[in-house]
Motif scaffolding. Structure first.
Motif, PDB file in Angstrom:
ATOM      1  N   THR A 206       0.844  -1.177   0.000  1.00 16.15           N
ATOM      2  CA  THR A 206       0.000   0.000   0.000  1.00 16.15           C
ATOM      3  C   THR A 206       0.888   1.238   0.000  1.00 16.15           C
ATOM      4  O   THR A 206       1.742   1.395   0.879  1.00 16.15           O
ATOM      5  N   LEU A 207       0.691   2.104  -0.971  1.00 22.06           N
ATOM      6  CA  LEU A 207       1.509   3.296  -1.122  1.00 22.06           C
ATOM      7  C   LEU A 207       0.713   4.551  -0.805  1.00 22.06           C
ATOM      8  O   LEU A 207      -0.442   4.682  -1.214  1.00 22.06           O
ATOM      9  N   LYS A 208       1.335   5.459  -0.080  1.00 21.78           N
ATOM     10  CA  LYS A 208       0.814   6.800   0.155  1.00 21.78           C
ATOM     11  C   LYS A 208       1.976   7.775   0.001  1.00 21.78           C
ATOM     12  O   LYS A 208       2.907   7.764   0.797  1.00 21.78           O
ATOM     13  N   ASP A 209       1.915   8.573  -1.049  1.00 20.46           N
ATOM     14  CA  ASP A 209       2.966   9.579  -1.295  1.00 20.46           C
ATOM     15  C   ASP A 209       4.347   8.944  -1.364  1.00 20.46           C
ATOM     16  O   ASP A 209       5.316   9.487  -0.813  1.00 20.46           O
ATOM     17  N   HIS A 210       4.455   7.803  -2.011  1.00 22.71           N
ATOM     18  CA  HIS A 210       5.729   7.126  -2.189  1.00 22.71           C
ATOM     19  C   HIS A 210       5.795   6.510  -3.585  1.00 22.71           C
ATOM     20  O   HIS A 210       4.768   6.348  -4.264  1.00 22.71           O
ATOM     21  N   ALA A 211       7.008   6.160  -3.970  1.00 23.87           N
ATOM     22  CA  ALA A 211       7.235   5.453  -5.226  1.00 23.87           C
ATOM     23  C   ALA A 211       7.811   4.083  -4.932  1.00 23.87           C
ATOM     24  O   ALA A 211       8.402   3.859  -3.862  1.00 23.87           O
ATOM     25  N   ILE A 212       7.631   3.147  -5.871  1.00 24.68           N
ATOM     26  CA  ILE A 212       8.208   1.819  -5.745  1.00 24.68           C
ATOM     27  C   ILE A 212       8.721   1.381  -7.111  1.00 24.68           C
ATOM     28  O   ILE A 212       8.109   1.670  -8.142  1.00 24.68           O
ATOM     29  N   ALA A 213       9.878   0.734  -7.100  1.00 29.17           N
ATOM     30  CA  ALA A 213      10.475   0.210  -8.328  1.00 29.17           C
ATOM     31  C   ALA A 213      11.003  -1.184  -8.054  1.00 29.17           C
ATOM     32  O   ALA A 213      11.458  -1.483  -6.948  1.00 29.17           O
ATOM     33  N   THR A 214      10.949  -2.028  -9.067  1.00 32.18           N
ATOM     34  CA  THR A 214      11.420  -3.412  -8.945  1.00 32.18           C
ATOM     35  C   THR A 214      12.360  -3.737 -10.087  1.00 32.18           C
ATOM     36  O   THR A 214      12.094  -3.382 -11.234  1.00 32.18           O
ATOM     37  N   SER A 215      13.460  -4.395  -9.768  1.00 31.78           N
ATOM     38  CA  SER A 215      14.405  -4.860 -10.784  1.00 31.78           C
ATOM     39  C   SER A 215      14.719  -6.328 -10.552  1.00 31.78           C
ATOM     40  O   SER A 215      14.664  -6.812  -9.420  1.00 31.78           O
ATOM     41  N   ASP A 216      15.068  -7.005 -11.623  1.00 33.79           N
ATOM     42  CA  ASP A 216      15.475  -8.403 -11.563  1.00 33.79           C
ATOM     43  C   ASP A 216      16.511  -8.614 -12.661  1.00 33.79           C
ATOM     44  O   ASP A 216      16.218  -8.442 -13.843  1.00 33.79           O
ATOM     45  N   ALA A 217      17.735  -8.953 -12.267  1.00 33.58           N
ATOM     46  CA  ALA A 217      18.813  -9.109 -13.245  1.00 33.58           C
ATOM     47  C   ALA A 217      18.499 -10.173 -14.284  1.00 33.58           C
ATOM     48  O   ALA A 217      18.970 -10.105 -15.421  1.00 33.58           O
TER      49      ALA A 217
END
Length: 288
Positions: A206-217
């Motif tokens: 759950t996000l509030k005023d945030h960012a999220i990023a996902t990486s997978d080599a």
């Protein structure tokens, strides 16, 4: 490849588009589709501008010109801004995040296309053309100090695009927004409950005023035969197999870059992310 999170249903207005090779989605609360239409037109123009600067695949982009000519005179302020953010992550991570790894990408992709393996001597030779410390930045020019260098902004530009779209919507007076231009950024609380988004691995946050990023080599394999992924470690030959890593931050660009280098770092090396304010999303939630 950036790993996309899903946009939740039940919002008032949505836009679907493309940004830097990724699906771009925007969800808004408290505004009708008709009211949102002119805003979405403006966002499409902004995405086109971002593509013209940072696309690795358009021959007429500013990035393509820089890689071709080894210098970009009077760079667009947005290019300088993004590279300054990249420099901050490069410095904080002691070089784990280095957008100058494109020559390594080209080496392995070319060898795979030719049906051959890459030799250790070739890798060492190409590594001499890697290193963000050899790229001075100024309003007058961006210059590569070593011949054959090339810049790849795939590890931060989609986050930048996400931040820009969120900024434009906020400037228009909107306060309840979810933007996904390859990475996710939430503004507001999604009608009081927070923005619930899914991330790879079957989890949701759950996000509030945030960012999220996902990486997978290993999300995209440049050489499937030997398992060479698309994220290259500028410091060592061996690739860690950490799986997907998700990072939360106020900025989608910083989250994007931090997740890119987090997959290259050992657990102890990830302590370098703390001064950036980057938080790793673990099995039981978000932690610093």
């Amino acid at each position: 490849m950036r790993l996309l999170c899903s946009i939740p249903r039940g919002v008032d207005a949505e836009l679907g588009s493309q940004a830097l090779g990724a699906r771009a989605e925007i969800a808004l609360c408290g505004i009708s589709e008709a009211e949102a239409s002119p805003l979405f037109d403006g966002l499409e123009l902004e995405l086109a501008r971002i593509e013209s600067l940072f696309s690795l695949y358009r021959t007429d982009s500013a990035l393509a010109q820089l890689n071709r000519d080894q210098i970009l005179r009077n760079p667009d302020p947005s290019m300088l801004h993004l590279l300054s953010e990249a420099r901050a992550v490069f410095t904080a991570t002691e070089g784990a995040f280095d957008p100058m790894v494109q020559p390594l990408f080209d080496l392995h992709a070319g060898a795979f296309a030719e049906g051959r393996s890459v030799g250790a001597d070739e890798v060492q030779h190409v590594r001499r053309r890697v290193g963000f410390q050899h790229v001075p930045l100024s309003p007058q020019s961006i210059r590569f100090q070593r011949g054959g260098m090339a810049l790849n902004l795939n590890g931060i530009a989609q986050g930048y695009a996400t931040d820009r779209l969120a900024f434009l919507l906020k400037s228009a007076g909107l306060r309840d927004i979810l933007v996904n231009a390859g990475e996710i950024r939430a503004l507001g609380d999604g009608q009081g409950k927070g923005w619930r988004v899914s991330i790879p691995g079957g989890r949701a946050v759950t996000l509030k005023d945030h960012a999220i990023a996902t990486s997978d080599a290993s999300g995209t394999l440049i050489d499937p035969v030997v398992g060479i992924g698309h994220i290259f470690d500028p410091r060592r030959d061996a690739q860690l197999t950490t799986g997907a890593v998700s990072i939360c931050h106020d900025s989608a660009a910083i989250a994007d870059a931090a997740s890119t280098d987090a997959v290259l770092m050992s657990p102890s090396e990830r302590d370098l992310l703390r001064p950036l304010g980057a938080k790793i999303v673990g099995p039981i939630g978000i932690r610093s």
